[in-house]
Design an enzyme around this catalytic site. Structure first.
Site, short mmCIF file in Angstrom:
data_model
loop_
_atom_site.label_atom_id
_atom_site.label_comp_id
_atom_site.label_asym_id
_atom_site.label_seq_id
_atom_site.Cartn_x
_atom_site.Cartn_y
_atom_site.Cartn_z
N GLU A 49 1.64 -11.56 -10.69
CA GLU A 49 1.71 -10.10 -10.58
C GLU A 49 2.63 -9.79 -9.41
OE1 GLU A 49 -1.83 -7.87 -10.13
OE2 GLU A 49 -2.87 -8.85 -11.78
N ASP A 60 -5.69 -0.17 -3.41
CA ASP A 60 -5.51 -1.40 -2.64
C ASP A 60 -6.36 -1.41 -1.37
OD1 ASP A 60 -3.68 -2.28 -4.48
OD2 ASP A 60 -1.96 -1.46 -3.40
#
Length: 267
Positions: A49, A60
């Site tokens: 990724e 995040d």
């Protein structure tokens, strides 16, 4: 079928789960991140990724936010993601991009898709876009045979589960925990059931992320998922050695090998 679907099916035929590793482009530099991704592949990552740094990364956790902020401060651009994608593909792995929608929208969805395809990329993970958002990305991706990967969570309703799984290709990203990304001491309960719900709803393949940090975690998730996704634990290897790329890569290799042993049943 794309290279992503092919690779996941090949790995399943081997009787194991795939190891999917996340790193953001531009941290500690564009060249350094591309090299780190290639080193992950050499150490056992099957799919990378490639993270596109963004100034408002709502999903995040702290370590990835810090890495993204550093990358942006160094002038990392959207186009740099394609440099990293090429590096991953040259190393023999499949590359998908993990990005929030706004950078792709500003770059131009069709232009982004064309440049991703030219770099050898196979798909895009969109954590902040739902299939019914009307963004137009799905149509752009479908005409270029690029996989679009959406997320499901423990709280996803039955109706939303079917909508998301039917609209996803390559795989569905099952979030193992509520909240932002990050390392955890254990994998949350209910994840195996979540994977089953996604498969029942038509998911082509289901990969699990959020919270995996050890080989033991990877082995646990690999029992029921098509892929094990690891991000923060890998980013931390580089973050812990901000002024010494070689030391960071050495730590990255060691962590990757441990995780790879987990998905291969050697832990």
């Amino acid at each position: 079928m794309t290279a992503l679907g092919d690779r996941l099916d090949q790995i399943k035929a081997e009787g194991r789960s795939a190891l999917i590793g996340y790193l953001p482009v531009g941290f500690p530099s564009v060249e350094g991140s591309a090299r780190a991704m290639q080193e992950m592949v050499a150490a056992g990552v099957d799919i990378v990724e490639v993270g596109l740094p963004y100034s408002d990364p709502v999903m995040d956790g702290e370590i990835i936010q810090l890495a993204a902020e550093s990358a942006l401060a160094r002038g990392t651009r959207v186009s740099d993601v394609f440099t990293a994608v090429r590096a991953v593909v040259e190393a023999g792995a499949v590359a998908v991009v993990m990005s929030y929608w706004n950078p792709i929208l500003q770059y131009g969805p069709a232009r982004f898709a064309d440049d991703l395809l030219a770099a050898g990329g196979s798909g895009v993970i969109l954590p902040d876009i739902t299939p019914d958002a009307g963004s137009g990305w799905a149509e752009v991706a479908a005409t270029r045979d690029i996989d679009t990967i959406h997320l499901v969570a423990l709280t996803t309703t039955t109706e939303r589960m079917h909508l998301t799984c039917q609209a996803s290709s390559g795989f569905v990203y099952a979030a193992a925990l509520m909240g932002v990304t990050g390392e955890r001491s254990s994998i949350g309960g209910g994840v195996e059931e979540l994977v089953g719900r996604a498969r029942d709803a038509g998911a082509p393949r289901v990969c699990v992320g959020l919270g995996v940090k050890t080989g033991e975690h990877a082995a646990q998730v690999a029992r029921y998922a098509d892929g094990v996704i690891v991000g923060s634990a890998l980013v931390r290897c580089l973050a812990d050695h901000p002024d010494d790329l070689e030391a960071g890569i050495a730590a990255l290799r060691a962590t990757t090998r441990e995780l790879a042993a987990g998905v291969r049943g050697h832990v």
